[in-house]
Design a protein around this motif. Sequence first.
Motif, mmCIF file in Angstrom:
data_model
loop_
_atom_site.group_PDB
_atom_site.id
_atom_site.type_symbol
_atom_site.label_atom_id
_atom_site.label_comp_id
_atom_site.label_asym_id
_atom_site.label_seq_id
_atom_site.Cartn_x
_atom_site.Cartn_y
_atom_site.Cartn_z
ATOM 1 N N VAL A 1 0.803 -1.220 0.000
ATOM 2 C CA VAL A 1 0.000 0.000 0.000
ATOM 3 C C VAL A 1 0.836 1.271 0.000
ATOM 4 C CG1 VAL A 1 -2.005 -1.080 1.062
ATOM 5 C CG2 VAL A 1 -0.234 -0.087 2.520
ATOM 6 N N LEU B 1 -6.163 11.452 -0.343
ATOM 7 C CA LEU B 1 -7.007 10.337 0.082
ATOM 8 C C LEU B 1 -6.230 9.025 0.059
ATOM 9 C CD1 LEU B 1 -10.299 11.223 -1.849
ATOM 10 C CD2 LEU B 1 -9.744 11.680 0.554
ATOM 11 N N THR C 1 -5.222 6.573 3.521
ATOM 12 C CA THR C 1 -5.480 5.129 3.579
ATOM 13 C C THR C 1 -4.202 4.353 3.869
ATOM 14 O OG1 THR C 1 -7.280 5.377 1.979
ATOM 15 C CG2 THR C 1 -6.402 3.159 2.301
ATOM 16 N N CYS C 2 -3.135 4.701 3.161
ATOM 17 C CA CYS C 2 -1.868 3.985 3.323
ATOM 18 C C CYS C 2 -1.254 4.211 4.701
ATOM 19 C CB CYS C 2 -0.895 4.419 2.231
ATOM 20 S SG CYS C 2 -1.443 3.956 0.585
ATOM 21 N N VAL D 1 -2.914 1.939 7.273
ATOM 22 C CA VAL D 1 -2.470 0.549 7.169
ATOM 23 C C VAL D 1 -1.059 0.392 7.721
ATOM 24 C CG1 VAL D 1 -1.923 -1.329 5.574
ATOM 25 C CG2 VAL D 1 -3.977 0.050 5.217
#
Length: 407
Positions: A5, A182, A186-187, A190
Amino acid sequence: MAGLVGNIMEWYDFAVYGYFASIIGAQFFPSENPAVSLISAFGAFAAGFLMRPIGGILFGRIGDVFGRKRVLTLSVLSMAIPTVLIGLMPNYAAIGIAAPILIVILRMIQGLSVGGEYTSSVVFMVEKAPENRRSFFAMWSLWGAIFGIMLGSGIGAGAAAVFGSEALADWGWRVPFLLGALVALTCYLVRRAIHAEEQNIGSETPVRDTFFTHYGDVIKVILLDIGYAVTFYVAFVYLVTYLKVIDKLPEEEALNINTGSMIILLLLIPITSILSDRFGRKPIIILGYMVLCFGAVPFFEMIHSAETMLIFLGQLGFVFGFACISSSVTVANVEMLPASVRCASYAVSYNIAVGLFGGLTPLIVTWLITTTGDPVVPAYWVAGTTGLSLLVAIFVYKETRHRHFAK
Protein backbone atom coordinates in the motif's frame (compact mmCIF):
# COMPACT_ATOMS: atom_id res chain seq x y z
CA MET A 1 -0.20 -5.14 2.63
CA ALA A 2 2.64 -3.33 4.39
CA GLY A 3 4.87 -3.54 1.33
CA LEU A 4 2.08 -2.97 -1.15
CA VAL A 5 0.00 0.00 0.00
CA GLY A 6 2.78 2.46 0.76
CA ASN A 7 4.26 2.03 -2.68
CA ILE A 8 0.87 2.56 -4.31
CA MET A 9 0.63 5.96 -2.64
CA GLU A 10 4.26 6.97 -3.08
CA TRP A 11 4.42 6.18 -6.77
CA TYR A 12 0.96 7.48 -7.61
CA ASP A 13 1.99 10.86 -6.22
CA PHE A 14 5.43 10.83 -7.80
CA ALA A 15 4.31 9.73 -11.26
CA VAL A 16 1.33 12.06 -11.68
CA TYR A 17 3.84 14.85 -12.22
CA GLY A 18 5.44 13.00 -15.12
CA TYR A 19 2.09 12.42 -16.84
CA PHE A 20 1.18 16.12 -16.72
CA ALA A 21 4.68 17.41 -17.46
CA SER A 22 3.67 19.23 -20.66
CA ILE A 23 0.86 21.11 -18.86
CA ILE A 24 3.03 21.86 -15.83
CA GLY A 25 5.75 23.13 -18.17
CA ALA A 26 3.35 25.64 -19.73
CA GLN A 27 1.89 26.66 -16.33
CA PHE A 28 5.07 27.01 -14.28
CA PHE A 29 7.93 27.25 -16.80
CA PRO A 30 6.45 29.39 -19.60
CA SER A 31 8.50 29.94 -22.75
CA GLU A 32 7.87 30.95 -26.36
CA ASN A 33 9.34 27.56 -27.31
CA PRO A 34 7.18 24.67 -25.99
CA ALA A 35 10.22 22.36 -26.07
CA VAL A 36 12.02 24.64 -23.58
CA SER A 37 9.01 24.57 -21.23
CA LEU A 38 8.89 20.78 -21.43
CA ILE A 39 12.63 20.44 -20.81
CA SER A 40 12.29 22.76 -17.78
CA ALA A 41 9.39 20.71 -16.41
CA PHE A 42 11.39 17.51 -16.79
CA GLY A 43 14.32 19.30 -15.15
CA ALA A 44 12.15 19.71 -12.04
CA PHE A 45 11.19 16.03 -12.42
CA ALA A 46 14.89 15.15 -12.49
CA ALA A 47 15.56 17.32 -9.42
CA GLY A 48 13.31 15.02 -7.42
CA PHE A 49 15.29 12.03 -8.58
CA LEU A 50 18.61 13.62 -7.78
CA MET A 51 17.43 13.86 -4.15
CA ARG A 52 16.71 10.14 -4.03
CA PRO A 53 20.26 9.05 -3.03
CA ILE A 54 20.12 11.56 -0.14
CA GLY A 55 16.70 10.24 0.85
CA GLY A 56 18.07 6.74 0.58
CA ILE A 57 20.92 7.57 2.97
CA LEU A 58 18.55 9.27 5.44
CA PHE A 59 15.81 6.64 5.47
CA GLY A 60 18.23 3.75 5.00
CA ARG A 61 20.06 4.73 8.18
CA ILE A 62 16.75 4.91 10.04
CA GLY A 63 15.85 1.43 8.77
CA ASP A 64 19.17 -0.16 9.77
CA VAL A 65 19.47 1.57 13.15
CA PHE A 66 15.86 1.90 14.34
CA GLY A 67 14.10 -0.86 12.40
CA ARG A 68 12.19 -1.42 9.18
CA LYS A 69 8.77 -0.52 10.62
CA ARG A 70 9.85 2.98 11.66
CA VAL A 71 11.09 3.92 8.21
CA LEU A 72 7.99 2.49 6.51
CA THR A 73 5.76 4.74 8.61
CA LEU A 74 7.80 7.94 8.27
CA SER A 75 8.17 7.78 4.49
CA VAL A 76 4.40 7.86 3.91
CA LEU A 77 3.98 11.26 5.57
CA SER A 78 6.84 12.96 3.74
CA MET A 79 5.24 12.33 0.34
CA ALA A 80 1.63 13.37 0.95
CA ILE A 81 2.12 17.03 1.90
CA PRO A 82 4.22 18.10 -1.16
CA THR A 83 1.76 16.36 -3.48
CA VAL A 84 -1.22 18.30 -2.13
CA LEU A 85 0.77 21.54 -2.22
CA ILE A 86 1.62 21.03 -5.90
CA GLY A 87 -2.11 20.65 -6.58
CA LEU A 88 -2.79 23.96 -4.80
CA MET A 89 0.24 25.89 -6.09
CA PRO A 90 -0.46 29.19 -7.97
CA ASN A 91 1.16 29.21 -11.43
CA TYR A 92 3.76 31.51 -12.97
CA ALA A 93 1.13 34.02 -14.12
CA ALA A 94 -0.04 34.44 -10.52
CA ILE A 95 3.18 34.57 -8.45
CA GLY A 96 5.97 34.83 -11.02
CA ILE A 97 9.39 33.27 -10.48
CA ALA A 98 8.34 31.92 -7.07
CA ALA A 99 6.13 29.33 -8.82
CA PRO A 100 8.88 27.30 -10.56
CA ILE A 101 11.17 27.63 -7.53
CA LEU A 102 8.52 26.22 -5.20
CA ILE A 103 7.70 23.41 -7.64
CA VAL A 104 11.37 22.35 -7.69
CA ILE A 105 11.58 22.45 -3.87
CA LEU A 106 8.45 20.30 -3.49
CA ARG A 107 9.79 17.83 -6.05
CA MET A 108 13.02 17.59 -4.06
CA ILE A 109 11.10 16.78 -0.87
CA GLN A 110 9.17 14.10 -2.76
CA GLY A 111 12.47 12.71 -3.99
CA LEU A 112 13.72 12.36 -0.40
CA SER A 113 10.62 10.36 0.49
CA VAL A 114 10.73 8.02 -2.50
CA GLY A 115 14.44 7.47 -1.91
CA GLY A 116 13.65 5.66 1.33
CA GLU A 117 10.22 4.15 0.77
CA TYR A 118 10.65 1.65 -2.03
CA THR A 119 13.97 0.13 -1.02
CA SER A 120 13.00 -0.15 2.66
CA SER A 121 9.77 -1.95 1.78
CA VAL A 122 11.59 -4.38 -0.55
CA VAL A 123 14.12 -5.22 2.19
CA PHE A 124 11.25 -5.72 4.66
CA MET A 125 9.43 -8.07 2.26
CA VAL A 126 12.49 -10.16 1.33
CA GLU A 127 13.63 -10.54 4.94
CA LYS A 128 10.20 -11.83 5.99
CA ALA A 129 9.77 -14.17 2.99
CA PRO A 130 10.28 -17.95 2.91
CA GLU A 131 13.69 -18.65 1.42
CA ASN A 132 12.31 -20.35 -1.69
CA ARG A 133 9.76 -17.59 -2.42
CA ARG A 134 11.75 -14.41 -1.95
CA SER A 135 11.19 -13.16 -5.50
CA PHE A 136 7.44 -13.63 -5.21
CA PHE A 137 7.33 -11.73 -1.91
CA ALA A 138 9.59 -8.91 -3.11
CA MET A 139 7.42 -8.57 -6.18
CA TRP A 140 4.57 -7.04 -4.16
CA SER A 141 6.51 -3.88 -3.36
CA LEU A 142 7.28 -3.53 -7.06
CA TRP A 143 3.68 -4.43 -7.90
CA GLY A 144 2.44 -1.70 -5.57
CA ALA A 145 4.77 0.86 -7.16
CA ILE A 146 3.62 -0.01 -10.68
CA PHE A 147 -0.03 -0.11 -9.60
CA GLY A 148 0.41 3.36 -8.09
CA ILE A 149 1.85 4.67 -11.35
CA MET A 150 -0.93 2.94 -13.31
CA LEU A 151 -3.48 4.48 -10.94
CA GLY A 152 -2.02 7.89 -11.69
CA SER A 153 -2.20 7.14 -15.41
CA GLY A 154 -5.81 5.93 -15.11
CA ILE A 155 -6.95 8.90 -13.07
CA GLY A 156 -5.10 11.18 -15.49
CA ALA A 157 -6.96 9.58 -18.41
CA GLY A 158 -10.22 9.96 -16.51
CA ALA A 159 -9.50 13.63 -15.85
CA ALA A 160 -8.72 14.18 -19.55
CA ALA A 161 -12.02 12.51 -20.52
CA VAL A 162 -14.14 14.37 -17.95
CA PHE A 163 -12.66 17.88 -18.17
CA GLY A 164 -11.60 18.09 -21.82
CA SER A 165 -8.28 19.47 -23.06
CA GLU A 166 -8.98 23.14 -22.30
CA ALA A 167 -10.22 22.69 -18.72
CA LEU A 168 -7.52 20.06 -18.08
CA ALA A 169 -4.78 22.51 -19.07
CA ASP A 170 -6.40 25.29 -17.03
CA TRP A 171 -7.22 23.62 -13.70
CA GLY A 172 -8.25 19.96 -14.18
CA TRP A 173 -4.64 18.70 -13.94
CA ARG A 174 -4.69 19.68 -10.25
CA VAL A 175 -7.40 17.14 -9.33
CA PRO A 176 -5.15 14.01 -9.50
CA PHE A 177 -2.65 15.72 -7.18
CA LEU A 178 -5.36 16.56 -4.64
CA LEU A 179 -6.75 13.01 -4.80
CA GLY A 180 -3.33 11.86 -3.62
CA ALA A 181 -4.30 13.03 -0.12
CA LEU A 182 -7.01 10.34 0.08
CA VAL A 183 -4.58 7.65 -1.08
CA ALA A 184 -2.02 8.82 1.48
CA LEU A 185 -4.48 8.72 4.38
CA THR A 186 -5.48 5.13 3.58
CA CYS A 187 -1.87 3.99 3.32
CA TYR A 188 -0.83 5.70 6.55
CA LEU A 189 -3.58 3.96 8.51
CA VAL A 190 -2.47 0.55 7.17
CA ARG A 191 1.23 1.22 7.79
CA ARG A 192 0.60 2.41 11.35
CA ALA A 193 -0.99 -0.97 12.17
CA ILE A 194 2.13 -3.02 11.23
CA HIS A 195 3.16 -5.40 14.00
CA ALA A 196 6.44 -7.09 13.05
CA GLU A 197 9.11 -8.29 15.44
CA GLU A 198 12.58 -7.29 14.28
CA GLN A 199 16.01 -8.60 15.09
CA ASN A 200 18.60 -5.99 15.87
CA ILE A 201 21.12 -6.92 13.19
CA GLY A 202 21.89 -3.44 11.94
CA SER A 203 25.22 -1.64 11.99
CA GLU A 204 25.55 1.44 14.17
CA THR A 205 27.23 3.21 11.24
CA PRO A 206 25.44 1.78 8.18
CA VAL A 207 26.13 4.73 5.88
CA ARG A 208 29.88 4.77 6.57
CA ASP A 209 30.07 0.98 6.23
CA THR A 210 28.18 1.16 2.94
CA PHE A 211 30.67 3.56 1.37
CA PHE A 212 33.92 2.31 2.91
CA THR A 213 33.41 -1.43 3.48
CA HIS A 214 30.74 -2.66 1.09
CA TYR A 215 31.30 -0.29 -1.84
CA GLY A 216 32.00 -3.21 -4.22
CA ASP A 217 28.52 -4.63 -3.68
CA VAL A 218 27.03 -1.17 -4.12
CA ILE A 219 28.75 -0.71 -7.49
CA LYS A 220 27.50 -4.10 -8.72
CA VAL A 221 23.89 -3.22 -7.80
CA ILE A 222 24.17 0.17 -9.53
CA LEU A 223 25.45 -1.36 -12.77
CA LEU A 224 22.84 -4.13 -12.71
CA ASP A 225 20.04 -1.58 -12.17
CA ILE A 226 20.94 1.06 -14.76
CA GLY A 227 19.11 -0.64 -17.64
CA TYR A 228 16.15 -1.38 -15.36
CA ALA A 229 15.85 2.29 -14.40
CA VAL A 230 16.16 3.71 -17.91
CA THR A 231 13.70 1.22 -19.40
CA PHE A 232 11.06 1.99 -16.81
CA TYR A 233 11.19 5.75 -17.21
CA VAL A 234 11.27 5.61 -20.99
CA ALA A 235 8.52 3.01 -21.39
CA PHE A 236 6.10 3.94 -18.63
CA VAL A 237 6.62 7.60 -17.68
CA TYR A 238 8.21 9.52 -20.56
CA LEU A 239 6.26 7.62 -23.24
CA VAL A 240 2.99 9.40 -22.36
CA THR A 241 4.61 12.72 -23.22
CA TYR A 242 6.24 11.18 -26.31
CA LEU A 243 2.88 9.97 -27.65
CA LYS A 244 1.34 13.42 -27.15
CA VAL A 245 4.21 15.61 -28.33
CA ILE A 246 5.89 13.50 -31.02
CA ASP A 247 3.13 11.16 -32.21
CA LYS A 248 0.43 13.87 -31.75
CA LEU A 249 -1.98 11.52 -29.97
CA PRO A 250 -4.76 13.02 -27.84
CA GLU A 251 -4.03 13.13 -24.08
CA GLU A 252 -6.74 10.59 -23.28
CA GLU A 253 -5.54 8.07 -25.90
CA ALA A 254 -1.91 8.33 -24.78
CA LEU A 255 -2.86 7.71 -21.15
CA ASN A 256 -5.17 4.83 -22.13
CA ILE A 257 -2.35 3.07 -24.03
CA ASN A 258 -0.03 3.51 -21.06
CA THR A 259 -2.63 2.29 -18.58
CA GLY A 260 -3.38 -0.79 -20.69
CA SER A 261 0.30 -1.74 -20.94
CA MET A 262 0.71 -1.40 -17.17
CA ILE A 263 -2.24 -3.72 -16.54
CA ILE A 264 -0.49 -6.37 -18.63
CA LEU A 265 2.77 -5.69 -16.78
CA LEU A 266 1.02 -6.26 -13.45
CA LEU A 267 -0.25 -9.61 -14.73
CA LEU A 268 3.18 -10.68 -16.00
CA ILE A 269 5.32 -9.78 -12.97
CA PRO A 270 3.89 -12.49 -10.64
CA ILE A 271 4.59 -15.07 -13.37
CA THR A 272 8.19 -13.97 -13.92
CA SER A 273 8.69 -13.84 -10.14
CA ILE A 274 7.60 -17.47 -9.82
CA LEU A 275 10.00 -18.37 -12.65
CA SER A 276 12.78 -16.51 -10.84
CA ASP A 277 12.19 -18.52 -7.67
CA ARG A 278 12.09 -21.72 -9.71
CA PHE A 279 15.01 -21.28 -12.15
CA GLY A 280 17.12 -18.55 -10.57
CA ARG A 281 17.60 -14.80 -10.95
CA LYS A 282 20.38 -14.86 -13.53
CA PRO A 283 18.66 -16.56 -16.52
CA ILE A 284 15.53 -14.40 -16.17
CA ILE A 285 17.59 -11.19 -15.90
CA ILE A 286 19.65 -12.11 -18.98
CA LEU A 287 16.51 -12.92 -20.98
CA GLY A 288 14.90 -9.60 -20.09
CA TYR A 289 17.98 -7.51 -20.87
CA MET A 290 18.50 -9.28 -24.20
CA VAL A 291 14.91 -8.49 -25.23
CA LEU A 292 15.35 -4.83 -24.30
CA CYS A 293 18.85 -4.35 -25.71
CA PHE A 294 18.16 -5.89 -29.11
CA GLY A 295 14.47 -4.99 -29.29
CA ALA A 296 14.56 -1.32 -28.26
CA VAL A 297 14.93 0.10 -31.79
CA PRO A 298 12.21 -2.00 -33.48
CA PHE A 299 9.91 -1.44 -30.49
CA PHE A 300 10.33 2.32 -30.79
CA GLU A 301 9.83 2.26 -34.55
CA MET A 302 6.47 0.61 -33.89
CA ILE A 303 5.65 3.20 -31.23
CA HIS A 304 6.51 6.02 -33.63
CA SER A 305 3.72 5.15 -36.04
CA ALA A 306 0.23 6.38 -36.82
CA GLU A 307 -1.50 3.13 -35.82
CA THR A 308 -2.68 2.71 -32.24
CA MET A 309 -2.35 -1.08 -32.35
CA LEU A 310 1.27 -0.90 -33.54
CA ILE A 311 2.06 1.61 -30.80
CA PHE A 312 0.54 -0.73 -28.22
CA LEU A 313 2.44 -3.76 -29.57
CA GLY A 314 5.70 -1.82 -29.45
CA GLN A 315 5.10 -0.94 -25.83
CA LEU A 316 4.26 -4.58 -25.07
CA GLY A 317 7.81 -5.47 -26.14
CA PHE A 318 9.11 -3.21 -23.39
CA VAL A 319 6.52 -4.68 -20.99
CA PHE A 320 7.79 -8.24 -21.48
CA GLY A 321 11.47 -7.34 -21.14
CA PHE A 322 10.84 -5.19 -18.07
CA ALA A 323 8.68 -7.88 -16.41
CA CYS A 324 11.62 -10.30 -16.63
CA ILE A 325 14.30 -8.01 -15.25
CA SER A 326 12.20 -6.26 -12.60
CA SER A 327 11.03 -9.41 -10.83
CA SER A 328 14.54 -10.86 -10.62
CA VAL A 329 16.69 -7.74 -10.22
CA THR A 330 14.56 -6.54 -7.29
CA VAL A 331 15.18 -9.60 -5.14
CA ALA A 332 18.77 -10.07 -6.40
CA ASN A 333 19.65 -6.57 -5.18
CA VAL A 334 18.68 -7.43 -1.60
CA GLU A 335 20.33 -10.86 -1.73
CA MET A 336 23.61 -9.30 -2.89
CA LEU A 337 23.92 -7.02 0.16
CA PRO A 338 24.96 -7.80 3.79
CA ALA A 339 22.22 -7.76 6.45
CA SER A 340 23.88 -5.23 8.75
CA VAL A 341 23.70 -2.43 6.16
CA ARG A 342 21.00 -3.82 3.87
CA CYS A 343 18.60 -0.86 4.08
CA ALA A 344 21.28 1.79 3.68
CA SER A 345 23.35 0.04 1.00
CA TYR A 346 20.31 -0.91 -1.10
CA ALA A 347 18.85 2.58 -0.77
CA VAL A 348 22.11 4.21 -1.83
CA SER A 349 22.86 1.91 -4.76
CA TYR A 350 19.33 1.65 -6.11
CA ASN A 351 18.68 5.39 -5.82
CA ILE A 352 21.95 6.31 -7.49
CA ALA A 353 21.02 4.08 -10.44
CA VAL A 354 17.42 5.23 -10.62
CA GLY A 355 18.08 8.84 -9.58
CA LEU A 356 20.93 9.56 -11.97
CA PHE A 357 19.90 7.41 -14.91
CA GLY A 358 16.15 6.90 -14.55
CA GLY A 359 15.31 10.37 -13.27
CA LEU A 360 17.42 12.12 -15.89
CA THR A 361 16.09 9.93 -18.71
CA PRO A 362 13.02 12.05 -19.66
CA LEU A 363 15.26 15.13 -19.75
CA ILE A 364 17.98 13.34 -21.75
CA VAL A 365 15.69 11.83 -24.38
CA THR A 366 13.71 15.09 -24.77
CA TRP A 367 17.00 16.92 -25.36
CA LEU A 368 18.23 14.22 -27.77
CA ILE A 369 15.07 14.42 -29.88
CA THR A 370 15.18 18.23 -29.87
CA THR A 371 18.83 18.41 -30.94
CA THR A 372 18.97 15.47 -33.40
CA GLY A 373 15.46 15.61 -34.81
CA ASP A 374 15.39 11.78 -34.71
CA PRO A 375 12.15 10.56 -33.09
CA VAL A 376 13.60 7.06 -32.51
CA VAL A 377 16.70 8.27 -30.63
CA PRO A 378 15.32 7.26 -27.18
CA ALA A 379 15.68 3.63 -28.34
CA TYR A 380 19.46 4.02 -28.59
CA TRP A 381 19.60 5.30 -25.01
CA VAL A 382 17.62 2.24 -23.87
CA ALA A 383 19.73 -0.17 -25.95
CA GLY A 384 23.01 1.25 -24.63
CA THR A 385 22.09 1.19 -20.95
CA THR A 386 20.42 -2.23 -21.05
CA GLY A 387 23.44 -3.54 -22.96
CA LEU A 388 25.69 -2.41 -20.10
CA SER A 389 23.48 -4.12 -17.51
CA LEU A 390 23.32 -7.24 -19.69
CA LEU A 391 27.11 -7.53 -19.61
CA VAL A 392 27.07 -7.15 -15.82
CA ALA A 393 24.38 -9.84 -15.52
CA ILE A 394 26.40 -12.26 -17.65
CA PHE A 395 29.95 -11.67 -16.39
CA VAL A 396 29.71 -10.07 -12.91
CA TYR A 397 26.53 -11.14 -11.15
CA LYS A 398 26.68 -14.48 -9.31
CA GLU A 399 23.44 -16.39 -8.75
CA THR A 400 21.94 -15.54 -5.33
CA ARG A 401 18.74 -17.61 -5.28
CA HIS A 402 20.05 -20.06 -2.66
CA ARG A 403 21.91 -17.51 -0.55
CA HIS A 404 20.89 -17.67 3.11
CA PHE A 405 20.83 -14.55 5.22
CA ALA A 406 19.61 -13.52 8.67
CA LYS A 407 16.03 -12.33 8.94
